[in-house]
Design a protein around this motif. Structure first.
Motif, PDB file in Angstrom:
ATOM      1  N   CYS A   1      57.589   1.160  51.379  1.00  0.00           N
ATOM      2  CA  CYS A   1      57.039   0.457  50.249  1.00  0.00           C
ATOM      3  C   CYS A   1      58.031   0.854  48.993  1.00  0.00           C
ATOM      4  N   LEU A   2      58.470   2.115  48.795  1.00  0.00           N
ATOM      5  CA  LEU A   2      59.465   2.551  47.629  1.00  0.00           C
ATOM      6  C   LEU A   2      60.756   1.820  47.918  1.00  0.00           C
ATOM      7  N   PRO A   3      61.451   1.737  48.930  1.00  0.00           N
ATOM      8  CA  PRO A   3      62.699   0.836  48.859  1.00  0.00           C
ATOM      9  C   PRO A   3      62.474  -0.695  48.689  1.00  0.00           C
ATOM     10  N   LEU A   4      61.330  -1.021  49.270  1.00  0.00           N
ATOM     11  CA  LEU A   4      61.008  -2.657  49.178  1.00  0.00           C
ATOM     12  C   LEU A   4      60.632  -2.877  47.702  1.00  0.00           C
TER      13      LEU A   4
ATOM     14  N   VAL B   1      52.198  -5.292  51.309  1.00  0.00           N
ATOM     15  CA  VAL B   1      51.734  -4.480  49.905  1.00  0.00           C
ATOM     16  C   VAL B   1      52.803  -4.468  48.795  1.00  0.00           C
ATOM     17  N   SER B   2      54.236  -4.608  49.024  1.00  0.00           N
ATOM     18  CA  SER B   2      55.341  -4.319  48.192  1.00  0.00           C
ATOM     19  C   SER B   2      55.314  -5.437  47.354  1.00  0.00           C
ATOM     20  N   VAL B   3      55.191  -6.887  47.834  1.00  0.00           N
ATOM     21  CA  VAL B   3      55.390  -7.927  47.077  1.00  0.00           C
ATOM     22  C   VAL B   3      54.678  -8.089  45.645  1.00  0.00           C
ATOM     23  N   PRO B   4      53.207  -7.944  45.619  1.00  0.00           N
ATOM     24  CA  PRO B   4      52.475  -7.903  44.744  1.00  0.00           C
ATOM     25  C   PRO B   4      52.751  -6.708  43.649  1.00  0.00           C
ATOM     26  N   LEU B   5      53.227  -5.515  44.291  1.00  0.00           N
ATOM     27  CA  LEU B   5      53.334  -4.328  43.392  1.00  0.00           C
ATOM     28  C   LEU B   5      54.719  -4.384  42.632  1.00  0.00           C
ATOM     29  N   ALA B   6      55.703  -5.225  43.384  1.00  0.00           N
ATOM     30  CA  ALA B   6      56.970  -5.423  42.735  1.00  0.00           C
ATOM     31  C   ALA B   6      56.944  -6.599  41.750  1.00  0.00           C
ATOM     32  N   ILE B   7      55.754  -7.463  41.561  1.00  0.00           N
ATOM     33  CA  ILE B   7      55.734  -8.275  40.721  1.00  0.00           C
ATOM     34  C   ILE B   7      54.962  -7.578  39.489  1.00  0.00           C
ATOM     35  N   LEU B   8      53.990  -6.829  39.849  1.00  0.00           N
ATOM     36  CA  LEU B   8      53.521  -5.852  38.834  1.00  0.00           C
ATOM     37  C   LEU B   8      54.365  -4.707  38.086  1.00  0.00           C
ATOM     38  N   ARG B   9      55.329  -4.375  38.796  1.00  0.00           N
ATOM     39  CA  ARG B   9      56.280  -3.674  38.242  1.00  0.00           C
ATOM     40  C   ARG B   9      57.146  -4.269  37.289  1.00  0.00           C
ATOM     41  N   LEU B  10      57.466  -5.636  37.071  1.00  0.00           N
ATOM     42  CA  LEU B  10      58.154  -6.518  36.451  1.00  0.00           C
ATOM     43  C   LEU B  10      57.599  -6.354  34.893  1.00  0.00           C
TER      44      LEU B  10
ATOM     45  N   ILE C   1      67.318  -8.542  47.103  1.00  0.00           N
ATOM     46  CA  ILE C   1      66.264  -8.533  47.999  1.00  0.00           C
ATOM     47  C   ILE C   1      66.480  -8.227  49.394  1.00  0.00           C
ATOM     48  N   ALA C   2      67.637  -9.128  49.696  1.00  0.00           N
ATOM     49  CA  ALA C   2      67.838  -8.789  51.162  1.00  0.00           C
ATOM     50  C   ALA C   2      68.496  -7.437  51.560  1.00  0.00           C
ATOM     51  N   GLY C   3      69.140  -7.107  50.733  1.00  0.00           N
ATOM     52  CA  GLY C   3      69.553  -5.538  50.658  1.00  0.00           C
ATOM     53  C   GLY C   3      68.520  -4.539  51.082  1.00  0.00           C
ATOM     54  N   ALA C   4      67.416  -4.811  50.046  1.00  0.00           N
ATOM     55  CA  ALA C   4      66.194  -4.064  50.449  1.00  0.00           C
ATOM     56  C   ALA C   4      65.359  -4.312  51.504  1.00  0.00           C
ATOM     57  N   LEU C   5      65.338  -5.536  52.034  1.00  0.00           N
ATOM     58  CA  LEU C   5      64.849  -5.557  53.455  1.00  0.00           C
ATOM     59  C   LEU C   5      65.660  -4.832  54.280  1.00  0.00           C
ATOM     60  N   ARG C   6      67.005  -5.034  54.360  1.00  0.00           N
ATOM     61  CA  ARG C   6      67.692  -4.457  55.456  1.00  0.00           C
ATOM     62  C   ARG C   6      67.590  -3.016  55.530  1.00  0.00           C
ATOM     63  N   VAL C   7      67.480  -2.357  54.194  1.00  0.00           N
ATOM     64  CA  VAL C   7      67.489  -0.924  54.334  1.00  0.00           C
ATOM     65  C   VAL C   7      65.946  -0.768  55.114  1.00  0.00           C
ATOM     66  N   ALA C   8      64.733  -1.258  54.482  1.00  0.00           N
ATOM     67  CA  ALA C   8      63.664  -0.959  54.801  1.00  0.00           C
ATOM     68  C   ALA C   8      63.321  -1.272  56.466  1.00  0.00           C
TER      69      ALA C   8
END
Length: 379
Positions: free
Chosen positions: A265-268, A192-201, A310-317
């Motif tokens: 989803c928010l941190p990702l 869910v987060s990948v397309p939302l992150a691209i949209l957020r750009l 991105i790796a840091g966000a994945l670690r938190v999630a």
């Protein structure tokens, strides 16, 4: 305070905590059964001796750094940890001698605080000896001895061990279920987060809508969100019964995975968007000048340059997923959360710990593993 001063003060603080815990607090509690509070019991002179070993380790770490003093500090801290493990195991056996079968020897606050302080002291000493791998070395030594002691039957009299033996199959199955819930939630959140992150750009109404939705999820209490998911899924299944054939259910892993993923989803999204936006505008302009399409720019420029963020966000999630999956026990999803809530319902401290301690250990292991992988990739 400089980092050097802090690195010397922290071991002394850990040693002071270990002395206070082992001397002034109960290390064990003798209870008539698993549900009734017991009488606190200290370990006397052995506790003082272990505290002195911790002080020796701290003083060695505070001394001018050398390979010899660091190794001696590690040996002293590890010896104190091993001594505490053996003291609690054998102390529990002595307390239960001649007592009814229902009697329990429970770890007291002194054992938990002292063990935590000694573990931190061992980690500090291990980092002084092995600057890069200190945390991993310390964890291996501490857990390795704990496993050896447990495997050798030296901890069989502790209430936590007795509780585990009675429920070993259920706890092991719950651990695997917990891994499945956390992993499935993380994968769903990523999808869910990948397309939302691209949209957020793209800074526009859609980006602001994404932010509003994600922030809105975060302010909803977990219990309310899971309850709403159960109610919503029940209504959906009533309208479309054929969905049951696909494995969809209002109670069980489905609402647990969806609810956990919603919080991830928010941190990702923020981490992915920040990573994808990390590329210098000049680099992006050069990529366009070379004829790269937006998709190629995303994969060949934005993604590699933003990989650390991105790796840091994945670690938190990932760590959050392990913790939040515990709430799956509230909606019949199983996992270690079910063990925790069963223990709370029975007022059984050791049963709660049987569920909580693996969650903590798993979260720490996931965090350390991803941190190690990230550092290796960065190197």
């Amino acid at each position: 305070m400089s980092s050097l001063t802090a690195s010397r003060a922290l071991p002394l603080a850990a040693a002071g905590l270990a002395v206070a815990a082992l001397v002034a607090l109960p290390v064990l509690t003798l209870a008539p059964n698993r549900l009734v509070p017991g009488a606190p019991v200290g370990i006397g002179l052995p506790g003082l001796g272990l505290g002195l070993l911790a002080l020796v380790a701290a003083l060695l770490l505070a001394a001018p750094a050398s390979a010899r003093t660091s190794r001696l500090a590690l040996a002293a801290a590890l010896a104190a940890w091993c001594g505490l493990v053996l003291a609690t195991g054998q102390g529990a056996a002595g307390l239960l001698a001649g007592k009814p079968a229902a009697a329990r020897a429970v770890l007291g606050s002194g054992a938990w605080l002292g063990g935590l302080a000694l573990a931190g002291l061992t980690a500090a000493a291990a980092r002084a000896v092995f600057p890069r791998w200190g945390g991993l070395v310390a964890a291996s030594l501490l857990l390795g001895f704990l496993a050896l002691a447990a495997g050798g039957g030296l901890l069989d009299s502790l209430s936590l061990t007795v509780e585990y033996r009675a429920r070993a199959g259920a706890v092991n199955a719950a651990f695997l279920q917990h891994l499945g819930l956390a992993g499935a939630a993380l994968l769903l959140a990523l999808a869910v987060s990948v397309p939302l992150a691209i949209l957020r750009l793209r800074d526009g109404p859609a980006s602001r809508l994404v932010d509003g939705l994600l922030n809105g999820v975060q302010v909803v209490p977990a219990l309310a969100l899971f309850a709403a998911l159960v109610a919503g899924l029940s209504g959906l299944l009533a309208l479309v019964p054929a969905l049951r054939g696909l494995g969809l259910a209002a109670i069980g892993p489905v609402p647990a995975v969806i609810g956990t993923a919603a919080y991830l989803c928010l941190p990702l999204v923020r981490g992915l968007a920040a990573g994808l936006a990390a590329a210098d505008p000049a680099v992006l302009h050069a990529a366009r000048a070379m004829g790269l399409t937006p998709s190629a720019t995303l994969l060949r420029v934005r993604l590699p340059l933003g990989a650390p963020v991105i790796a840091g966000a994945l670690r938190v999630a990932a760590v959050q997923s392990v913790g939040l999956a515990t709430l799956g026990g509230l909606v019949g999803a199983g996992g270690l959360g079910a063990v925790v809530f069963e223990g709370m319902a029975q007022f059984a401290q050791d049963l709660i710990l049987l569920g909580a301690l693996p969650v903590i250990g798993l979260a720490l292991a996931v965090d350390a593993g991803l941190a190690l992988l990230t550092n290796r990739e960065a190197a």
